[in-house]
Design an enzyme around this catalytic site. Structure first.
Site, PDB file in Angstrom:
ATOM      1  N   LYS A 111       0.792  -1.067   0.068  1.00  0.00           N
ATOM      2  CA  LYS A 111      -0.224  -0.078   0.010  1.00  0.00           C
ATOM      3  C   LYS A 111       0.792   1.370   0.044  1.00  0.00           C
ATOM      4  CE  LYS A 111      -3.936  -1.797   2.202  1.00  0.00           C
ATOM      5  NZ  LYS A 111      -4.994  -2.080   3.535  1.00  0.00           N
ATOM      6  N   LYS A 191      -4.432 -10.368  -7.062  1.00  0.00           N
ATOM      7  CA  LYS A 191      -5.554 -10.852  -6.492  1.00  0.00           C
ATOM      8  C   LYS A 191      -6.664  -9.683  -6.718  1.00  0.00           C
ATOM      9  CE  LYS A 191      -5.434  -7.992  -2.169  1.00  0.00           C
ATOM     10  NZ  LYS A 191      -6.052  -7.770  -0.826  1.00  0.00           N
ATOM     11  N   LYS A 194     -10.295  -3.948  -5.055  1.00  0.00           N
ATOM     12  CA  LYS A 194     -11.007  -2.500  -5.597  1.00  0.00           C
ATOM     13  C   LYS A 194      -9.882  -1.655  -6.115  1.00  0.00           C
ATOM     14  CE  LYS A 194     -14.319   0.716  -5.539  1.00  0.00           C
ATOM     15  NZ  LYS A 194     -15.308   1.362  -4.866  1.00  0.00           N
TER      16      LYS A 194
HETATM   17  P1  AMP Z   1     -11.348  -6.200   2.266  1.00  0.00           P
HETATM   18  O1  AMP Z   1     -12.140  -5.932   1.208  1.00  0.00           O
HETATM   19  O2  AMP Z   1     -10.043  -6.214   2.032  1.00  0.00           O
HETATM   20  O3  AMP Z   1     -11.700  -5.517   3.514  1.00  0.00           O
HETATM   21  O4  AMP Z   1     -11.348  -7.771   2.442  1.00  0.00           O
HETATM   22  C1  AMP Z   1     -12.525  -8.480   3.116  1.00  0.00           C
HETATM   23  C2  AMP Z   1     -12.352  -9.917   3.295  1.00  0.00           C
HETATM   24  O5  AMP Z   1     -12.388 -10.447   1.928  1.00  0.00           O
HETATM   25  C3  AMP Z   1     -11.018 -10.396   3.843  1.00  0.00           C
HETATM   26  O6  AMP Z   1     -11.223 -11.521   4.642  1.00  0.00           O
HETATM   27  C4  AMP Z   1      -9.921 -10.636   2.751  1.00  0.00           C
HETATM   28  O7  AMP Z   1      -9.058 -11.670   3.138  1.00  0.00           O
HETATM   29  C5  AMP Z   1     -10.819 -11.100   1.668  1.00  0.00           C
HETATM   30  N1  AMP Z   1     -10.670 -10.950   0.239  1.00  0.00           N
HETATM   31  C6  AMP Z   1     -10.419  -9.830  -0.273  1.00  0.00           C
HETATM   32  N2  AMP Z   1      -9.933 -10.018  -1.448  1.00  0.00           N
HETATM   33  C7  AMP Z   1      -9.721 -11.045  -1.611  1.00  0.00           C
HETATM   34  C8  AMP Z   1      -9.505 -12.131  -2.907  1.00  0.00           C
HETATM   35  N3  AMP Z   1      -9.227 -11.596  -4.089  1.00  0.00           N
HETATM   36  N4  AMP Z   1      -9.322 -13.541  -2.824  1.00  0.00           N
HETATM   37  C9  AMP Z   1      -9.976 -14.074  -1.555  1.00  0.00           C
HETATM   38  N5  AMP Z   1     -10.230 -13.340  -0.408  1.00  0.00           N
HETATM   39  C10 AMP Z   1     -10.272 -11.888  -0.412  1.00  0.00           C
END
Ligand code: AMP
Ligand code: TRP
Length: 325
Positions: A111, A191, A194
């Protein structure tokens, strides 16, 4: 009953990575555990954001989670900033967190590279706030995607350091991964995220979902229709594994490996399955959109329940660490 805690940032869109990596586990866990699910707006402030948008993004995320099946009668769904004890416990845990461990966090480094103009202390401290989120509710299980495993390891270490400094109080939490813990983006490279802009979100109209899947990257070795492919090198195959029937998965595996079907054939079946899986979720979202006060009511009630637990923990912690009261 054991406690489960997890969090998600109010990005305003729930994408397939979130859904398959984490949220579908959340929905299943609420049947058996005492669950807290938190929309982490304090965390989201560590990235560049528009203050005029934050509360809409928070409500949108809550609506998405409820539409996916988070049930306020079974789980506590709340917004992090409605429980200021998260920030207080973060400060306390800061004092047992080794600086060097934080400096190793790959998400911080990624980041920091992406927002060179805004490498703030909050971004550095992000994993300690995450540890505070979990420990505040004495959660043992934390359903997340693979990208959060390093943060969870640190939360475990912070927990052990707090025991060494102040005595046993917090239980050590554990990550809980789904069978699809890492979903790649439509580019098939990084991965799904957004901030990278390679997502499909659950709220997208059917035709957009079909179009995005039709142009998504597949096995890079399969350049022409007649080249055989390897489904295990194809990002879309992990989506098939979840959305399609066993027969369809077998058909895709065989057809791809023998080049008897093309990527477009495979994608068409996947798109049909995705669209029908999402239909009830999208219907629920429309129902929530028709009664906007309902989501706010659920979040306020969740905030009250979470805060009752958090104030109790903090009262015990303050005593344990020797603060005057
Ligand atoms: P975030 O949007 O970063 O707050 O992520 C919320 C949840 O989604 C967390 O548990 C992340 O580990 C999971 N997550 C986010 N992106 C991915 C991805 N590309 N593949 C699998 N899990 C994800
Ligand atoms: N950092 C997590 C993410 O980006 C979100 C999060 C914040 C979280 N606090 C948490 C996840 C506590 C699990 C437990 O995905």
């Amino acid at each position: 009953m054991e406690t489960v805690f997890s969090g998600i940032q109010p990005t305003g869109e729930l994408h397939f990575g979130n859904y398959l990596g984490a949220i579908r586990n959340w929905v299943a866990l609420q049947e058996k555990y005492r669950c807290f699910f938190c929309i982490v707006d304090y965390h989201a402030m560590t990235q560049n954001y528009d203050p005029a948008e934050m509360s809409r993004r928070t409500l949108d995320m809550a609506t998405d989670l409820l539409s996916c099946g988070i049930d306020p009668d079974k789980s506590v769904l709340f917004v992090q900033s409605s429980v200021p004890e998260h920030a207080e416990l973060c400060w306390i845990l800061n004092t047992v967190t080794p600086f060097g461990e934080l400096a190793r966090m790959t998400q911080f480094k990624d980041k920091a590279e992406r927002q060179e103009d805004n490498i703030n202390v909050g971004l550095f401290d992000y994993p300690v706030l995450q540890a505070a989120d979990i420990l505040l509710y004495k959660a043992k299980l934390v359903p997340v995607g693979a990208d959060q495993v390093q943060h969870l390891e640190l939360a475990r270490e912070i927990c052990r350091k707090s025991t060494a400094r102040w005595g046993q109080y917090f239980p050590e939490p554990q990550p809980l991964l789904s069978s699809t813990p890492k979903i790649l983006g439509l580019d098939g490279q990084a991965k799904m995220s957004k901030s990278i802009g390679n997502t499909i979100s659950l709220g997208e109209p059917d035709d957009v979902i079909r179009k995005k899947l039709a142009t998504a990257a597949t096995d890079p070795q399969r350049v022409r229709r007649k080249d055989p492919g390897n489904p295990d090198n194809c990002n879309l195959h992990s989506l098939h594994a979840f959305f399609s029937s066993q027969e369809q998965v077998a058909w895709v595996r065989e057809g791809c490996a023998s080049a008897s079907i093309g990527c477009l054939d495979c994608k068409k079946v996947l798109a049909d399955n995705v669209v029908s899986h999402l239909a009830p979720i999208q219907q629920k979202r429309q129902a929530f959109a028709a009664s906007p006060g309902r989501v706010e009511e659920i979040l306020r009630e969740g905030g009250r329940k979470a805060r009752a637990v958090a104030t109790e923990t903090l009262a015990e912690v303050r005593k344990l660490i020797g603060l005057w009261s």
